[in-house]
Design an enzyme around this catalytic site. Sequence first.
Site, PDB file in Angstrom:
ATOM      1  CB  VAL A 110      -0.683   0.031   1.349  1.00 12.63           C
ATOM      2  CG1 VAL A 110      -0.264  -0.001   2.687  1.00 12.63           C
ATOM      3  CG2 VAL A 110      -1.910   1.320   0.856  1.00 12.63           C
ATOM      4  CB  CYS A 111       1.020   4.067   0.742  1.00 13.45           C
ATOM      5  SG  CYS A 111       1.384   5.754   0.994  1.00 13.45           S
ATOM      6  CG  HIS A 112       5.504   6.216  -0.486  1.00  9.28           C
ATOM      7  ND1 HIS A 112       4.554   6.972  -0.056  1.00  9.28           N
ATOM      8  CD2 HIS A 112       6.034   7.205  -1.280  1.00  9.28           C
ATOM      9  CE1 HIS A 112       4.521   8.001  -0.330  1.00  9.28           C
ATOM     10  NE2 HIS A 112       5.639   8.220  -1.070  1.00  9.28           N
ATOM     11  CB  ALA A 113       4.513  -0.686   0.286  1.00 10.41           C
ATOM     12  CD1 TRP A 115       9.474   3.446  -5.170  1.00 10.80           C
ATOM     13  CD2 TRP A 115       9.629   4.206  -3.156  1.00 10.80           C
ATOM     14  NE1 TRP A 115       9.417   4.685  -5.174  1.00 10.80           N
ATOM     15  CE2 TRP A 115       9.573   5.208  -3.797  1.00 10.80           C
ATOM     16  CE3 TRP A 115       9.534   4.401  -1.677  1.00 10.80           C
ATOM     17  CZ2 TRP A 115       9.642   6.549  -3.366  1.00 10.80           C
ATOM     18  CZ3 TRP A 115       9.970   5.576  -1.179  1.00 10.80           C
ATOM     19  CH2 TRP A 115       9.810   6.654  -1.756  1.00 10.80           C
TER      20      TRP A 115
END
Length: 186
Positions: A110-113, A115
């Site tokens: 989720v979100c920036h994960a 990456w």
Amino acid sequence: MASLNGKSILILATHGFEQSELEVPLAKLKEAGATVHVASPESGEIKGWDKKDWGKAVKVDKSLDETRADAYDAIVLPGGQMNPDTLRGNDKAIALIKDFFAQGKVVAAVCHAPWLLVDSGIAKGRRLTSYKTIKQDLVNAGAQWEDSEVVTDKGVVTSRNPGDLPAFVAKIIEEVNEGRHDRRAA
């Protein structure tokens, strides 16, 4: 809510995880009946980030060194900026994520994960979503980025931000109950 009785889920995080992105899945997956462990390169506790400042600490159940993908049905990767950016530089964390994926298990970010999905090689050729500021990173890695609440591609579940957590957790539960995912190329 569907049951996860008899299922085990791992949440991988380090200092700087977005508070709600770890705590909401942790609580909701346990509520669904799963055994949920928090793993980290650090031992003891890790401290979250809550919107604009440091949040609460969360107990680490297992060290990254003692964690194996074959003991779990899914891995959940909370976002925040610091958490995934730190983990993407950890070879053991990337290897663990790759192992979950190789075994056909659910990988949820989720979100920036997402990456971490770039650095583990999972993003290429997949439909994914993320926080809007890392959209270009995912596109550059070969992902097909979508501006959707939750995107699922053969057991890889991604979500944009904390506001999407109810749908994110519901999709994780659905995917875990489907079992292993065949990820061979078409």
